[in-house]
Write a protein that holds these residues in place. Structure first.
Motif, PDB file in Angstrom:
ATOM      1  N   LEU A   1     -34.673 -28.861  29.151  1.00 45.76           N
ATOM      2  CA  LEU A   1     -34.128 -29.977  29.891  1.00 45.76           C
ATOM      3  C   LEU A   1     -34.807 -29.926  31.675  1.00 45.76           C
ATOM      4  N   GLU A   2     -34.707 -30.869  31.994  1.00 48.13           N
ATOM      5  CA  GLU A   2     -35.449 -30.954  33.222  1.00 48.13           C
ATOM      6  C   GLU A   2     -34.261 -31.292  34.541  1.00 48.13           C
ATOM      7  N   VAL A   3     -34.208 -30.594  35.393  1.00 53.25           N
ATOM      8  CA  VAL A   3     -33.029 -30.666  36.701  1.00 53.25           C
ATOM      9  C   VAL A   3     -33.696 -30.736  38.132  1.00 53.25           C
ATOM     10  N   LEU A   4     -33.406 -31.619  38.890  1.00 58.38           N
ATOM     11  CA  LEU A   4     -33.796 -31.614  40.219  1.00 58.38           C
ATOM     12  C   LEU A   4     -33.381 -30.127  40.745  1.00 58.38           C
ATOM     13  N   THR A   5     -34.240 -29.820  41.522  1.00 59.49           N
ATOM     14  CA  THR A   5     -34.041 -28.386  42.151  1.00 59.49           C
ATOM     15  C   THR A   5     -32.962 -28.424  43.128  1.00 59.49           C
ATOM     16  N   TRP A   6     -32.637 -29.601  43.774  1.00 59.80           N
ATOM     17  CA  TRP A   6     -31.497 -29.281  44.878  1.00 59.80           C
ATOM     18  C   TRP A   6     -30.188 -29.508  43.910  1.00 59.80           C
ATOM     19  N   ASN A   7     -30.294 -29.702  42.599  1.00 61.35           N
ATOM     20  CA  ASN A   7     -28.802 -30.411  42.136  1.00 61.35           C
ATOM     21  C   ASN A   7     -28.267 -28.896  41.614  1.00 61.35           C
ATOM     22  N   ASN A   8     -27.737 -28.249  42.180  1.00 59.98           N
ATOM     23  CA  ASN A   8     -26.888 -26.630  42.114  1.00 59.98           C
ATOM     24  C   ASN A   8     -25.832 -26.769  41.217  1.00 59.98           C
ATOM     25  N   ARG A   9     -25.224 -27.930  41.345  1.00 62.45           N
ATOM     26  CA  ARG A   9     -24.085 -27.957  40.384  1.00 62.45           C
ATOM     27  C   ARG A   9     -24.319 -28.154  38.926  1.00 62.45           C
ATOM     28  N   ALA A  10     -25.399 -28.848  38.597  1.00 60.74           N
ATOM     29  CA  ALA A  10     -25.921 -28.943  37.332  1.00 60.74           C
ATOM     30  C   ALA A  10     -26.572 -27.505  36.923  1.00 60.74           C
ATOM     31  N   ILE A  11     -27.369 -27.086  37.796  1.00 62.20           N
ATOM     32  CA  ILE A  11     -28.043 -25.895  37.321  1.00 62.20           C
ATOM     33  C   ILE A  11     -27.241 -24.756  37.133  1.00 62.20           C
ATOM     34  N   ARG A  12     -26.114 -24.524  38.029  1.00 66.12           N
ATOM     35  CA  ARG A  12     -24.925 -23.673  37.529  1.00 66.12           C
ATOM     36  C   ARG A  12     -24.474 -23.851  36.003  1.00 66.12           C
TER      37      ARG A  12
END
Length: 172
Positions: A128-139
């Motif tokens: 998947l791809e995620v914006l680097t600033w989207n910490n809640r999704a990354i976690r």
């Protein structure tokens, strides 16, 4: 109208979520979702525009082959997924109802989508791809078994942005 938006402590578990085909009424609902900044960039065009231009789930073929709805036990739409086929890879696209963001269900939601991706194409890896600033999704994605594999800039409707590509590890 969904009942869970008024419930302060609503938190579905993995057992409460079911994947089903994305119906037109659900697609309309997704187009009406409003996220708080800075997540408002995840907005969709109006349903009329999506259908007229056959964009993403506004295209009936893509809606049937790549998109799915995630509903709770009382059949309320809580999110959606796209299972985008690449060569040897299923790329997940996903969205959670704005009222359910930051409620601690992102990990279970993502795990459900991984199970479905494996069911649809067991031979494929999943990313998947995620914006680097989207910490809640990354976690949430890391807790579901994804690791950051690459970082790059690509175009968005709002201009260029930096993304992580995260790859699912079956044995995190």
């Amino acid at each position: 109208m969904t009942n869970f938006t008024d419930e302060l402590h609503y938190k579905p578990s993995l057992a409460d979520m079911t994947i089903q085909p994305l119906e037109i009424e659900q697609a309309r609902q997704i187009c009406e979702w409003q996220y708080d900044p800075p997540y408002d960039l995840y907005r969709w065009p109006s349903w009329d525009t999506m259908q007229k231009d056959e964009i993403e789930f506004g295209d009936p073929v893509l809606r049937c082959t790549q998109y799915a709805a995630v509903v709770n036990r009382v059949q309320e739409l809580i999110g959606f997924a796209q299972f985008f086929p690449l060569v040897g890879v299923t790329r997940l696209g996903l969205g959670l109802h704005p009222a359910l963001c930051s409620k601690g269900i992102g990990t279970d939601f993502t795990r459900l989508l991984v199970r479905e991706a494996v069911r649809r194409a067991p031979q494929n890896s999943i990313d998947l791809e995620v914006l680097t600033w989207n910490n809640r999704a990354i976690r949430a994605y890391e807790r579901a078994g994804f690791i950051i594999d690459d970082t790059y800039v690509r175009q968005t409707p709002d201009g260029p942005a930096e993304f992580h590509c995260m790859v699912y590890q079956s044995n995190p």
